[in-house]
Design a protein around this motif. Structure first.
Motif, PDB file in Angstrom:
ATOM      1  N   LYS A  68      21.503  -5.935   3.548  1.00 41.49           N
ATOM      2  CA  LYS A  68      20.677  -5.001   4.319  1.00 41.49           C
ATOM      3  C   LYS A  68      21.420  -3.780   4.881  1.00 41.49           C
ATOM      4  N   PRO A  69      22.679  -3.725   5.278  1.00 43.10           N
ATOM      5  CA  PRO A  69      23.577  -4.862   5.452  1.00 43.10           C
ATOM      6  C   PRO A  69      23.541  -5.382   6.894  1.00 43.10           C
ATOM      7  N   LEU A  70      23.496  -6.701   7.019  1.00 42.45           N
ATOM      8  CA  LEU A  70      23.641  -7.375   8.318  1.00 42.45           C
ATOM      9  C   LEU A  70      24.658  -8.494   8.133  1.00 42.45           C
ATOM     10  N   ASN A  71      25.771  -8.391   8.837  1.00 43.42           N
ATOM     11  CA  ASN A  71      26.832  -9.386   8.713  1.00 43.42           C
ATOM     12  C   ASN A  71      26.864 -10.386   9.858  1.00 43.42           C
ATOM     13  N   HIS A  72      26.113 -10.093  10.933  1.00 39.29           N
ATOM     14  CA  HIS A  72      26.148 -10.961  12.114  1.00 39.29           C
ATOM     15  C   HIS A  72      24.769 -11.531  12.433  1.00 39.29           C
ATOM     16  N   PHE A  73      23.865 -11.482  11.486  1.00 41.24           N
ATOM     17  CA  PHE A  73      22.513 -11.979  11.705  1.00 41.24           C
ATOM     18  C   PHE A  73      22.171 -12.978  10.607  1.00 41.24           C
ATOM     19  N   LEU A  74      22.109 -14.265  10.982  1.00 44.32           N
ATOM     20  CA  LEU A  74      21.778 -15.337  10.041  1.00 44.32           C
ATOM     21  C   LEU A  74      22.610 -15.251   8.753  1.00 44.32           C
ATOM     22  N   PRO A  75      23.947 -15.226   8.862  1.00 44.42           N
ATOM     23  CA  PRO A  75      24.790 -15.043   7.672  1.00 44.42           C
ATOM     24  C   PRO A  75      24.502 -16.048   6.580  1.00 44.42           C
ATOM     25  N   GLY A  76      24.495 -15.539   5.340  1.00 50.15           N
ATOM     26  CA  GLY A  76      24.344 -16.393   4.181  1.00 50.15           C
ATOM     27  C   GLY A  76      22.918 -16.779   3.837  1.00 50.15           C
ATOM     28  N   THR A  77      21.949 -16.286   4.600  1.00 46.32           N
ATOM     29  CA  THR A  77      20.568 -16.722   4.389  1.00 46.32           C
ATOM     30  C   THR A  77      19.794 -15.732   3.520  1.00 46.32           C
ATOM     31  N   PRO A  78      18.711 -16.210   2.882  1.00 49.80           N
ATOM     32  CA  PRO A  78      17.861 -15.315   2.094  1.00 49.80           C
ATOM     33  C   PRO A  78      16.864 -14.575   2.963  1.00 49.80           C
ATOM     34  N   VAL A  79      16.545 -13.339   2.568  1.00 47.96           N
ATOM     35  CA  VAL A  79      15.569 -12.520   3.294  1.00 47.96           C
ATOM     36  C   VAL A  79      14.575 -11.963   2.282  1.00 47.96           C
ATOM     37  N   LEU A  80      13.290 -12.108   2.575  1.00 47.90           N
ATOM     38  CA  LEU A  80      12.249 -11.533   1.727  1.00 47.90           C
ATOM     39  C   LEU A  80      12.143 -10.050   2.035  1.00 47.90           C
ATOM     40  N   THR A 120       4.707 -16.733   2.071  1.00 47.87           N
ATOM     41  CA  THR A 120       5.646 -16.672   0.954  1.00 47.87           C
ATOM     42  C   THR A 120       7.084 -16.799   1.447  1.00 47.87           C
ATOM     43  N   ALA A 121       7.405 -16.116   2.526  1.00 49.72           N
ATOM     44  CA  ALA A 121       8.747 -16.239   3.103  1.00 49.72           C
ATOM     45  C   ALA A 121       9.030 -17.685   3.484  1.00 49.72           C
ATOM     46  N   GLN A 122       8.038 -18.341   4.062  1.00 46.64           N
ATOM     47  CA  GLN A 122       8.212 -19.740   4.454  1.00 46.64           C
ATOM     48  C   GLN A 122       8.387 -20.630   3.222  1.00 46.64           C
ATOM     49  N   ARG A 123       7.606 -20.377   2.177  1.00 41.56           N
ATOM     50  CA  ARG A 123       7.663 -21.214   0.975  1.00 41.56           C
ATOM     51  C   ARG A 123       9.022 -21.136   0.296  1.00 41.56           C
ATOM     52  N   TYR A 124       9.635 -19.945   0.316  1.00 42.70           N
ATOM     53  CA  TYR A 124      10.941 -19.766  -0.316  1.00 42.70           C
ATOM     54  C   TYR A 124      12.103 -20.018   0.651  1.00 42.70           C
ATOM     55  N   ASP A 125      11.778 -20.543   1.824  1.00 45.04           N
ATOM     56  CA  ASP A 125      12.796 -20.878   2.829  1.00 45.04           C
ATOM     57  C   ASP A 125      13.598 -19.660   3.273  1.00 45.04           C
ATOM     58  N   CYS A 126      12.941 -18.512   3.327  1.00 49.71           N
ATOM     59  CA  CYS A 126      13.579 -17.314   3.878  1.00 49.71           C
ATOM     60  C   CYS A 126      13.551 -17.392   5.395  1.00 49.71           C
ATOM     61  N   ARG A 127      14.679 -17.154   6.017  1.00 48.61           N
ATOM     62  CA  ARG A 127      14.742 -17.176   7.479  1.00 48.61           C
ATOM     63  C   ARG A 127      14.234 -15.877   8.085  1.00 48.61           C
ATOM     64  N   SER A 128      14.078 -14.842   7.244  1.00 48.50           N
ATOM     65  CA  SER A 128      13.644 -13.545   7.773  1.00 48.50           C
ATOM     66  C   SER A 128      12.948 -12.750   6.684  1.00 48.50           C
ATOM     67  N   ILE A 129      12.299 -11.676   7.119  1.00 50.46           N
ATOM     68  CA  ILE A 129      11.669 -10.720   6.216  1.00 50.46           C
ATOM     69  C   ILE A 129      12.191  -9.340   6.585  1.00 50.46           C
ATOM     70  N   GLY A 316      31.763  -9.649  -1.802  1.00 58.35           N
ATOM     71  CA  GLY A 316      30.478  -8.968  -1.928  1.00 58.35           C
ATOM     72  C   GLY A 316      29.493  -9.528  -0.926  1.00 58.35           C
ATOM     73  N   TYR A 317      28.378 -10.080  -1.440  1.00 57.95           N
ATOM     74  CA  TYR A 317      27.351 -10.642  -0.563  1.00 57.95           C
ATOM     75  C   TYR A 317      27.456 -12.155  -0.413  1.00 57.95           C
ATOM     76  N   THR A 318      28.517 -12.741  -0.956  1.00 59.90           N
ATOM     77  CA  THR A 318      28.684 -14.192  -0.922  1.00 59.90           C
ATOM     78  C   THR A 318      29.701 -14.598   0.133  1.00 59.90           C
ATOM     79  N   GLN A 344      25.071 -23.637  11.170  1.00 58.24           N
ATOM     80  CA  GLN A 344      25.698 -23.641   9.857  1.00 58.24           C
ATOM     81  C   GLN A 344      25.298 -22.374   9.106  1.00 58.24           C
ATOM     82  N   PRO A 345      26.189 -21.862   8.248  1.00 54.90           N
ATOM     83  CA  PRO A 345      25.831 -20.671   7.471  1.00 54.90           C
ATOM     84  C   PRO A 345      24.863 -21.017   6.351  1.00 54.90           C
ATOM     85  N   GLY A 346      24.163 -20.024   5.866  1.00 52.70           N
ATOM     86  CA  GLY A 346      23.339 -20.215   4.684  1.00 52.70           C
ATOM     87  C   GLY A 346      24.195 -20.196   3.429  1.00 52.70           C
TER      88      GLY A 346
END
Length: 359
Positions: A68-80, A120-129, A316-318, A344-346
């Motif tokens: 997004k870039p966000l490095n200190h917000f829910l690291p490692g998680t998917p975002v829709l 949809t965000a909930q179904r794909y286990d996204c912590r954020s949009i 990178g993003y990992t 725990q990280p995503g």
């Protein structure tokens, strides 16, 4: 005009000369019947200011939050992630210009209600949009409704924005956001006027408002363009302002430009420029300074501000290393890391997954 995607805007008023003024952003477009604002997705119809892109998108995709870039917000998680069309700035270097400068809302082939997006965000286990690709300021009503639907399901909302917005809609908008990355494009009025068709002061006001008057987690990105905003003096002034006016723990990302749209005559930003900018910002007292768009292990790492040990390492993003305890504190010295962290990280990694709403 497709009335299914047309809603009345909330921020406008009538002028004595009969025009309607849009009050959403500092452009204050004054419109006669049938006219549209610079953003193109808002215009005058039926003696009101309308939004024409409600529920429309150029596509929906699951990204890593680090993009997004966000490095200190829910690291490692998917975002829709999704955007619409249009923009209220006219940056000559725009790297999403096919979306932000689009004048044809018919090209927005995907659509979704706020509730469908949240499910949809909930179904794909996204912590954020994330509202991204173009600026959510211009689709304010849609973004707010989506954020409300997501909050009911425990999903966070992220704004990726240039921060070019007026105070009243800003208050409403950020009351519904949980995190923001604001694009601070440069630190001179001349850059904003000549290259972006805007002004710097409202962006600084937005940054100060988010940090001091809301609970929204804030990070900042500056795209460095060779010969335009990459001098030592400007980088130092920008970094000093962030440190003094916002505080040393607000993360700042310096990212690399590549020639695009109307700035094809400028070279790509070398890694040496990003590293130089990072060093200057650290000298000015900022604790978390990152480099982006180019591989740079040191510039992608989060360090403890107390003992200087690496806390989060990235390729990178990992995420490649995580040295925080479940409280979000350094495993070496116990100092807490600023941010919005889970125990725990995503493990989403660098994947990019296009999705269709309702799949």
């Amino acid at each position: 005009m497709d009335q299914r995607h047309t809603v009345t805007g909330r921020f406008w008023h009538r002028l004595e000369n009969g025009k309607l003024q849009c009050d959403l952003c500092p452009r204050f477009c004054q419109l006669n019947p049938g006219q549209r604002g610079l953003c193109f997705v808002r215009g005058r119809e039926d003696d009101e200011i309308k939004l024409y892109s409600y529920g429309l998108s150029s596509g929906f995709c699951i990204d890593p939050i680090e993009k997004k870039p966000l490095n200190h917000f829910l690291p490692g998680t998917p975002v829709l992630s999704f955007g619409t069309a249009g923009c209220n700035l006219a940056c000559r270097f725009c790297q999403n210009w096919d979306i932000s400068r689009s004048r044809e809302t018919a090209r927005l082939s995907d659509s979704a209600s706020p509730e469908a997006l949240a499910r949809t965000a909930q179904r794909y286990d996204c912590r954020s949009i994330a509202f991204t690709y173009n600026d959510p300021v211009i689709f304010h009503e849609y973004a707010v409704d989506v954020a409300q639907a997501c909050r009911e399901l425990g999903i966070k909302s992220v704004a990726v924005s240039a921060g070019y917005v007026t105070p009243e809609p800003r208050r409403e908008f950020y009351a519904h956001m949980d995190a923001a990355n604001i694009d601070l494009k440069a630190f001179t009025e001349s850059f904003y006027k000549k290259i972006c068709g805007g002004s710097l002061a409202p962006v600084l006001d937005t940054l100060a408002y988010i940090h001091h008057d809301t609970d929204v987690w804030l990070e900042i990105t500056t795209l460095l363009i060779p010969g335009e905003n990459d001098s030592d003096a400007e980088i130092r002034q920008l970094s000093r302002w962030v440190a003094e006016q916002l505080g040393p723990e607000v993360p700042l990302h310096f990212t690399a430009f590549h020639p695009d749209w109307k700035m094809l005559d400028h070279p790509s930003t070398p890694l040496s420029t990003l590293r130089r900018a990072r060093q200057i910002a650290l000298e000015e007292g900022l604790a978390f300074v990152y480099t982006g768009n180019l591989p740079d292990r040191e510039g992608n790492t989060t360090y403890c501000i107390a003992c200087h040990e690496p806390l989060i390492q990235r390729a990178g993003y990992t995420l490649t290393a995580w040295n925080l305890d479940q409280r979000g504190c350094c495993r070496h010295c116990g100092h807490p890391l600023a941010g919005y962290l889970e125990p725990q990280p995503g493990h989403w990694g660098a994947r990019r997954l296009p999705v269709r709403i309702g799949d």
